[in-house]
Design a protein around this motif. Structure first.
Motif: not given
Length: 259
Positions: A154-179
């Motif tokens: 599971a990827l956790f999403v808050g009531p505000d619709g914002h992504v936070s973390e995973g079941g037992t892990w942190n989550v990160g992303f990569i886009n054109d600006q980097g990490v």
């Protein structure tokens, strides 16, 4: 293998932990050379969380002694989990429990990096997210719900619709600006902290819609290192990217620390 304050643990010792689930822990990956990546950060977490959960000071030197004992005679990579709890805790009077003890367990380490992860978004936020505590019901219930739908976690999403973390892990992303790491109530993961020290990054709010538009999503924790997400809900994600390779290389190049 399990010891409590360096002695073989008994079922009676573990019963209060099983029935109340009141405690906190950290899991450390031990390399074939016996060194531990991020050892100092793991110890800082245990000391900090012990003060938060139990209002008590934790002797990190004593913790290292117990971990060293658990590794004595063991060859090969493994994961050591150190759990801090009070075997005298009573559900009716948890405030009376103020003498936490040190439970050390050992398990084999998995291969790194593991295969990509299929994640399903779930609206959820862990209790006291800044503490790595043993209250895993909500996280595991979300993971089970995801697995019943054909996903891995599971990827956790808050009531505000914002992504936070995973079941037992942190989550990160990569886009054109980097990490990018999500700005949200999350566990300050050791692997995430180490990567933030070695790789340029941003911390900003990431909505679920934005997450699905990223080039890459990845999970991090001590056991898995840096693991790509191949799917978020019905959105496929790239599992290879030069920046992702750089993150993995950076993490693997961090020298382990000796006990």
């Amino acid at each position: 293998m399990a010891t409590l304050d360096g002695q073989p643990v008994t079922p009676d010792d573990l019963l209060p932990l099983a029935l109340t689930n009141l405690g906190h822990f950290t899991s450390m990956r031990v390399g074939a050379d016996g060194r531990i990546t991020g050892l100092a950060l793991h110890l800082e977490r245990l000391v900090r969380d012990c003060k938060t959960v139990w209002g008590a000071d934790l002797d990190s030197v004593r913790v290292c002694d117990y971990v060293r004992q658990a590794l004595d005679g063991h060859d090969g990579p493994c994961v050591i989990r150190v759990t801090i709890y009070d075997p005298t805790v009573d559900m009716g009077h948890p405030a009376d429990a103020d003498q936490p003890r040190v439970l050390v367990t050992r398990r084999p380490a998995g291969a790194m990096p593991p295969p990509p992860l299929r994640a399903m978004s779930v609206q959820y936020e862990r209790d006291l997210p800044e503490v790595k505590h043993t209250g895993l019901f909500g996280a595991l219930h979300a993971r089970r719900a995801a697995q019943l739908k054909g996903f891995d976690d599971a990827l956790f999403v808050g009531p505000d619709g914002h992504v936070s973390e995973g079941g037992t892990w942190n989550v990160g992303f990569i886009n054109d600006q980097g990490v990018i790491w999500p700005k949200a109530p999350v566990l300050p993961g050791v692997t995430m902290a180490l990567l933030q020290q070695h790789v340029d990054h941003q911390v900003s709010v990431v909505s679920l819609k934005q997450a699905k538009r990223m080039h890459v999503a990845f999970a991090t924790n001590t056991s898995i290192g840096v693991r790509a997400l191949s799917v978020i809900d019905d959105t496929p994600m790239a599992t290879e990217h030069p920046v992702l390779s750089r993150l993995r290389e950076a993490y693997m190049s961090i020298p382990g620390e000796t006990l």
